[in-house]
Scaffold this motif. Sequence first.
Motif, PDB file in Angstrom:
ATOM      1  N   LEU A   1      11.709  14.681   7.057  1.00 50.86           N
ATOM      2  CA  LEU A   1      10.690  13.630   6.957  1.00 50.86           C
ATOM      3  C   LEU A   1      10.091  13.629   5.547  1.00 50.86           C
ATOM      4  CD1 LEU A   1       8.730  14.228  10.282  1.00 50.86           C
ATOM      5  CD2 LEU A   1      10.370  12.407   9.803  1.00 50.86           C
ATOM      6  N   SER A   2      10.579  12.748   4.717  1.00 48.06           N
ATOM      7  CA  SER A   2       9.977  12.597   3.393  1.00 48.06           C
ATOM      8  C   SER A   2       8.625  11.909   3.558  1.00 48.06           C
ATOM      9  CB  SER A   2      10.884  11.748   2.499  1.00 48.06           C
ATOM     10  OG  SER A   2      10.991  10.440   3.035  1.00 48.06           O
ATOM     11  N   ALA A   3       7.808  11.953   2.528  1.00 45.02           N
ATOM     12  CA  ALA A   3       6.512  11.267   2.573  1.00 45.02           C
ATOM     13  C   ALA A   3       6.714   9.779   2.822  1.00 45.02           C
ATOM     14  CB  ALA A   3       5.739  11.503   1.279  1.00 45.02           C
ATOM     15  N   SER A   4       7.737   9.196   2.226  1.00 49.71           N
ATOM     16  CA  SER A   4       7.979   7.766   2.445  1.00 49.71           C
ATOM     17  C   SER A   4       8.367   7.476   3.892  1.00 49.71           C
ATOM     18  CB  SER A   4       9.021   7.218   1.473  1.00 49.71           C
ATOM     19  OG  SER A   4      10.264   7.841   1.657  1.00 49.71           O
ATOM     20  N   LYS A   5       9.107   8.365   4.544  1.00 47.77           N
ATOM     21  CA  LYS A   5       9.441   8.175   5.959  1.00 47.77           C
ATOM     22  C   LYS A   5       8.198   8.297   6.835  1.00 47.77           C
ATOM     23  CE  LYS A   5      14.288   9.510   6.071  1.00 47.77           C
ATOM     24  NZ  LYS A   5      15.282  10.459   6.594  1.00 47.77           N
TER      25      LYS A   5
ATOM     26  N   SER B   1       0.829  -1.206   0.000  1.00 47.88           N
ATOM     27  CA  SER B   1       0.000   0.000   0.000  1.00 47.88           C
ATOM     28  C   SER B   1       0.862   1.255   0.000  1.00 47.88           C
ATOM     29  CB  SER B   1      -0.974   0.004   1.180  1.00 47.88           C
ATOM     30  OG  SER B   1      -0.296   0.052   2.406  1.00 47.88           O
ATOM     31  N   ILE B   2       2.025   1.209   0.658  1.00 42.01           N
ATOM     32  CA  ILE B   2       2.938   2.355   0.636  1.00 42.01           C
ATOM     33  C   ILE B   2       3.424   2.613  -0.782  1.00 42.01           C
ATOM     34  CG2 ILE B   2       5.233   3.149   1.306  1.00 42.01           C
ATOM     35  CD1 ILE B   2       4.753   1.959   4.024  1.00 42.01           C
ATOM     36  N   ILE B   3       3.788   1.560  -1.495  1.00 45.64           N
ATOM     37  CA  ILE B   3       4.262   1.717  -2.868  1.00 45.64           C
ATOM     38  C   ILE B   3       3.172   2.326  -3.746  1.00 45.64           C
ATOM     39  CG2 ILE B   3       4.997   0.452  -4.934  1.00 45.64           C
ATOM     40  CD1 ILE B   3       6.474  -1.475  -2.963  1.00 45.64           C
ATOM     41  N   VAL B   4       1.947   1.856  -3.600  1.00 44.64           N
ATOM     42  CA  VAL B   4       0.831   2.404  -4.371  1.00 44.64           C
ATOM     43  C   VAL B   4       0.639   3.884  -4.050  1.00 44.64           C
ATOM     44  CG1 VAL B   4      -1.674   2.307  -4.704  1.00 44.64           C
ATOM     45  CG2 VAL B   4      -0.338   0.203  -4.673  1.00 44.64           C
TER      46      VAL B   4
ATOM     47  N   ASP C   1       7.173  16.301  -0.572  1.00 41.16           N
ATOM     48  CA  ASP C   1       8.578  16.073  -0.919  1.00 41.16           C
ATOM     49  C   ASP C   1       9.212  17.124  -1.811  1.00 41.16           C
ATOM     50  OD1 ASP C   1       8.193  12.473  -1.023  1.00 41.16           O
ATOM     51  OD2 ASP C   1       8.689  13.778   0.654  1.00 41.16           O
ATOM     52  N   SER C   2       9.083  18.366  -1.453  1.00 41.91           N
ATOM     53  CA  SER C   2       9.849  19.418  -2.124  1.00 41.91           C
ATOM     54  C   SER C   2      11.168  19.535  -1.363  1.00 41.91           C
ATOM     55  CB  SER C   2       9.071  20.737  -2.097  1.00 41.91           C
ATOM     56  OG  SER C   2       9.856  21.756  -2.672  1.00 41.91           O
TER      57      SER C   2
END
Length: 181
Positions: free
Chosen positions: A108-112, A7-10, A159-160
């Motif tokens: 903190l990136s969106a993925s983190k 779900s994170i990848i999506v 993520d800018s």
Amino acid sequence: MKLTVKSIIVVLLFAGVSVSAQSKIQENKNKSIVKTTASSDHHKTLLAAMRATDLEQLLDKSGPFTVFAPSDSAFENISGKSIEYLLDPQNRKELKELVTYHIVAGKLSASKILKAMCQGRGRATFTTVHGDKIVATMNGIDIVLTDSHGNKATIVVADSNQLNGVIHEIDSVIQPAYVRS
């Protein structure tokens, strides 16, 4: 909502398309958070608030920081005290508390954020520079931030990346309780 690696990848795939399609604040790894904010046509109020509170120097030279950046339209819809009231020099302390409510030390990136939510069973808690906590959760494919008083903001551009951190544009101003009174 149970978050899995799939779900994170999506979410990241959708978020990546979304960011490139609607980005209002530009990624620039050679500019500071302040310099990028200054060059944005959609973050003039945030820049004025940074300058009025002496946070401009900190966000220009130090870091890394994560800034959840309300757009000008988010500031137009602020509830409670108006931005004009907060920008008055007599209210500098309240404005500084409001701005630091939107900053987290570290990058903190969106993925983190999503990874932390996976580890926290759908919730991740982060401490702001102000000292209070904000909680990140998911609403569909959106990351939603909620402060300790129930104020919510959705990350609309993620993520800018900047020289000294990362900026995530949000659609609302999260506020300490005193601002609402």
